[in-house]
Design a protein around this motif. Structure first.
Motif, PDB file in Angstrom:
ATOM      1  N   HIS A 131       0.832  -1.200   0.000  1.00 35.06           N
ATOM      2  CA  HIS A 131       0.000   0.000   0.000  1.00 35.06           C
ATOM      3  C   HIS A 131       0.869   1.253   0.000  1.00 35.06           C
ATOM      4  O   HIS A 131       1.720   1.412   0.860  1.00 35.06           O
ATOM      5  CB  HIS A 131      -0.939   0.033   1.209  1.00 35.06           C
ATOM      6  CG  HIS A 131      -1.811   1.245   1.183  1.00 35.06           C
ATOM      7  ND1 HIS A 131      -3.036   1.248   0.572  1.00 35.06           N
ATOM      8  CD2 HIS A 131      -1.595   2.506   1.627  1.00 35.06           C
ATOM      9  CE1 HIS A 131      -3.555   2.465   0.654  1.00 35.06           C
ATOM     10  NE2 HIS A 131      -2.699   3.244   1.292  1.00 35.06           N
ATOM     11  N   ASP A 152       0.310   7.315  -2.399  1.00 35.32           N
ATOM     12  CA  ASP A 152       0.156   7.673  -3.800  1.00 35.32           C
ATOM     13  C   ASP A 152       0.242   6.385  -4.624  1.00 35.32           C
ATOM     14  O   ASP A 152       1.318   5.789  -4.737  1.00 35.32           O
ATOM     15  CB  ASP A 152       1.259   8.642  -4.227  1.00 35.32           C
ATOM     16  CG  ASP A 152       1.069   9.090  -5.675  1.00 35.32           C
ATOM     17  OD1 ASP A 152       0.224   8.487  -6.385  1.00 35.32           O
ATOM     18  OD2 ASP A 152       1.765  10.039  -6.084  1.00 35.32           O
ATOM     19  N   PRO A 153      -0.896   5.960  -5.195  1.00 31.49           N
ATOM     20  CA  PRO A 153      -0.909   4.664  -5.889  1.00 31.49           C
ATOM     21  C   PRO A 153       0.114   4.561  -7.026  1.00 31.49           C
ATOM     22  O   PRO A 153       0.543   3.456  -7.360  1.00 31.49           O
ATOM     23  CB  PRO A 153      -2.345   4.543  -6.425  1.00 31.49           C
ATOM     24  CG  PRO A 153      -3.012   5.849  -6.173  1.00 31.49           C
ATOM     25  CD  PRO A 153      -2.221   6.592  -5.163  1.00 31.49           C
ATOM     26  N   LYS A 154       0.514   5.709  -7.565  1.00 27.74           N
ATOM     27  CA  LYS A 154       1.525   5.665  -8.647  1.00 27.74           C
ATOM     28  C   LYS A 154       2.808   4.974  -8.201  1.00 27.74           C
ATOM     29  O   LYS A 154       3.538   4.413  -9.004  1.00 27.74           O
ATOM     30  CB  LYS A 154       1.865   7.087  -9.114  1.00 27.74           C
ATOM     31  CG  LYS A 154       0.855   7.656 -10.089  1.00 27.74           C
ATOM     32  CD  LYS A 154       1.429   8.847 -10.886  1.00 27.74           C
ATOM     33  CE  LYS A 154       1.651  10.096 -10.050  1.00 27.74           C
ATOM     34  NZ  LYS A 154       0.425  10.757  -9.551  1.00 27.74           N
ATOM     35  N   ALA A 183       3.095   2.359  -6.735  1.00 25.65           N
ATOM     36  CA  ALA A 183       3.019   0.889  -6.883  1.00 25.65           C
ATOM     37  C   ALA A 183       3.442   0.442  -8.282  1.00 25.65           C
ATOM     38  O   ALA A 183       3.625  -0.750  -8.538  1.00 25.65           O
ATOM     39  CB  ALA A 183       1.590   0.403  -6.603  1.00 25.65           C
ATOM     40  N   ARG A 184       3.611   1.415  -9.169  1.00 28.76           N
ATOM     41  CA  ARG A 184       3.853   1.061 -10.564  1.00 28.76           C
ATOM     42  C   ARG A 184       5.077   0.164 -10.790  1.00 28.76           C
ATOM     43  O   ARG A 184       5.002  -0.792 -11.568  1.00 28.76           O
ATOM     44  CB  ARG A 184       3.941   2.343 -11.401  1.00 28.76           C
ATOM     45  CG  ARG A 184       3.641   2.060 -12.839  1.00 28.76           C
ATOM     46  CD  ARG A 184       3.296   3.297 -13.628  1.00 28.76           C
ATOM     47  NE  ARG A 184       3.599   2.983 -15.032  1.00 28.76           N
ATOM     48  CZ  ARG A 184       3.178   3.661 -16.067  1.00 28.76           C
ATOM     49  NH1 ARG A 184       2.455   4.732 -15.888  1.00 28.76           N
ATOM     50  NH2 ARG A 184       3.503   3.281 -17.277  1.00 28.76           N
ATOM     51  N   GLY A 191      -3.944  -4.943  -9.413  1.00 25.73           N
ATOM     52  CA  GLY A 191      -4.746  -3.731  -9.346  1.00 25.73           C
ATOM     53  C   GLY A 191      -6.002  -3.969  -8.539  1.00 25.73           C
ATOM     54  O   GLY A 191      -6.743  -4.929  -8.772  1.00 25.73           O
ATOM     55  N   HIS A 232      -7.674   0.818  -4.948  1.00 28.00           N
ATOM     56  CA  HIS A 232      -6.766   1.928  -4.708  1.00 28.00           C
ATOM     57  C   HIS A 232      -5.753   2.131  -5.840  1.00 28.00           C
ATOM     58  O   HIS A 232      -5.284   3.244  -6.077  1.00 28.00           O
ATOM     59  CB  HIS A 232      -6.031   1.646  -3.382  1.00 28.00           C
ATOM     60  CG  HIS A 232      -5.024   2.668  -2.986  1.00 28.00           C
ATOM     61  ND1 HIS A 232      -5.373   3.971  -2.695  1.00 28.00           N
ATOM     62  CD2 HIS A 232      -3.674   2.596  -2.839  1.00 28.00           C
ATOM     63  CE1 HIS A 232      -4.280   4.648  -2.375  1.00 28.00           C
ATOM     64  NE2 HIS A 232      -3.244   3.838  -2.457  1.00 28.00           N
ATOM     65  N   ASP A 233      -5.411   1.033  -6.530  1.00 29.51           N
ATOM     66  CA  ASP A 233      -4.279   1.150  -7.466  1.00 29.51           C
ATOM     67  C   ASP A 233      -4.560   0.512  -8.825  1.00 29.51           C
ATOM     68  O   ASP A 233      -3.652   0.006  -9.475  1.00 29.51           O
ATOM     69  CB  ASP A 233      -3.015   0.551  -6.827  1.00 29.51           C
ATOM     70  CG  ASP A 233      -3.206  -0.893  -6.361  1.00 29.51           C
ATOM     71  OD1 ASP A 233      -4.192  -1.527  -6.766  1.00 29.51           O
ATOM     72  OD2 ASP A 233      -2.351  -1.386  -5.591  1.00 29.51           O
TER      73      ASP A 233
END
Ligand SMILES: *Cc1c(COP(=O)(O)O)cnc(C)c1O
Length: 231
Positions: free
Chosen positions: A170, A173-175, A177-178, A199, A202-203
C-alpha cells in the motif's frame, strides 16, 4: 449498501476508470477483465451484481466461497476465483465452487490441487501469486522462487497455469506501486504467461498502465467491508 442503484452507479464508475486508464495506455478496455471481489458481502448483493452484468467474483475465504457457490448455483455463467491464502485442507471447498486458484504459492499446494483435479477428471486454472514487494506479512512466492515454481506447476497434469497475480504494497500515492506492477509484468513475459491479475480499488490505474489483464475490485463496487471478525 442500498442495493441496485448504488451498485449500477459504482459499476459504471469502475468501468470508466478502467476505460480511462486503458485510453492513456493505448489499450483496448476489453483486454482488462473485471473481477468483483465479494468477500464479506452477502449473497443478495452478489445477485444484484450479477443482475447488473457482473459474472466473475473473487472470494478469499474457502468456507465462505463454498457456501456462496452452493447458494448461487442457479446463476448461469457465474464464475469464482479464489484470491485468498489457501491451505491444503481447504482445497475441497474451493473445488465445490469450481473456482480458479489465483494464489498458488508453493509446489506442495500446487501438487495437492493437481491431484484433486486429476482424481475428479478435470483441470484447475491457476495463477501463481508473487510477493513482488517482498513484504514479510504477505503471501506469495518471492521473485527468486518463481522460476522453479513455474517449472514445477507446468508439469502438473491437473493444473493449467495461466499467469501471475500480486497484491502490491500500500502506497499513499498509488503511482508508487507502478514499479511492482512492472516487475510482475516482466516476470510474466519472461515465462510466457498471459494473465496478469493486479490492481485493486486503490491502485487499478497504475496496474492497467503496466499491463494488468485482470483487476480485482471490491470497495469501489460494493462499498466498505465490515471489519473482519474471522481473526
Ligand atoms: C480484498 C481483496 C481485493 C479487493 O480489494 P479492494 O481494495 O476492496 O478493491 C483484491 N485482491 C485481494 C487479494 C483481496 O484480498
Amino acid at each position: 449498501m442500498a442495493l441496485n442503484l448504488d451498485l449500477a452507479e459504482n459499476l459504471d464508475r469502475v468501468r470508466e476508470r478502467i476505460e480511462r486508464a486503458c485510453d492513456r495506455a493505448g489499450r483496448d478496455p476489453s483486454s482488462v477483465e473485471l473481477v468483483a471481489v465479494s468477500k464479506a458481502h452477502s449473497e443478495q448483493l452478489i445477485r444484484a451484481a450479477y443482475d447488473a452484468g457482473l459474472r466473475v467474483f473473487g472470494e478469499n475465504y474457502a468456507q465462505e466461497l463454498a457456501e456462496k457457490a452452493d447458494a448461487l448455483r442457479d446463476l448461469k455463467g457465474l464464475r469464482w476465483r479464489f484470491i485468498g491464502h489457501l491451505q491444503r485442507n481447504k482445497i475441497k471447498l474451493v473445488e465445490r465452487a469450481r473456482a480458479t486458484v489465483d494464489t498458488v504459492d508453493s509446489i506442495r499446494l500446487a501438487e495437492a490441487l493437481s491431484a484433486r483435479a486429476e482424481a475428479g477428471g478435470y483441470s484447475t486454472e491457476a495463477l501463481i501469486q508473487v510477493n513482488v514487494g517482498e513484504e514479510a506479512q504477505k503471501s506469495g512466492c518471492t521473485p527468486k522462487e518463481l522460476p522453479s515454481l513455474v517449472e514445477g506447476v507446468q508439469q502438473l497434469p491437473g493444473l493449467a497455469l495461466r499467469g501471475l497475480m500480486t497484491v502490491a504494497p500500500h502506497f499513499d500515492d498509488p503511482k508508487d506501486a507502478r514499479p511492482c506492477f512492472a516487475a510482475l509484468r516482466r516476470l510474466a513475459e519472461h515465462h510466457g504467461l498471459e494473465t496478469l491479475s493486479m490492481g485493486m480499488t486503490h491502485d487499478l490505474e497504475p496496474a492497467v498502465a503496466e499491463g494488468a489483464t485482470m483487476v480485482r475490485i471490491g470497495t469501489a463496487l460494493f462499498g466498505e467491508r465490515e471489519p473482519d471478525r474471522r481473526g
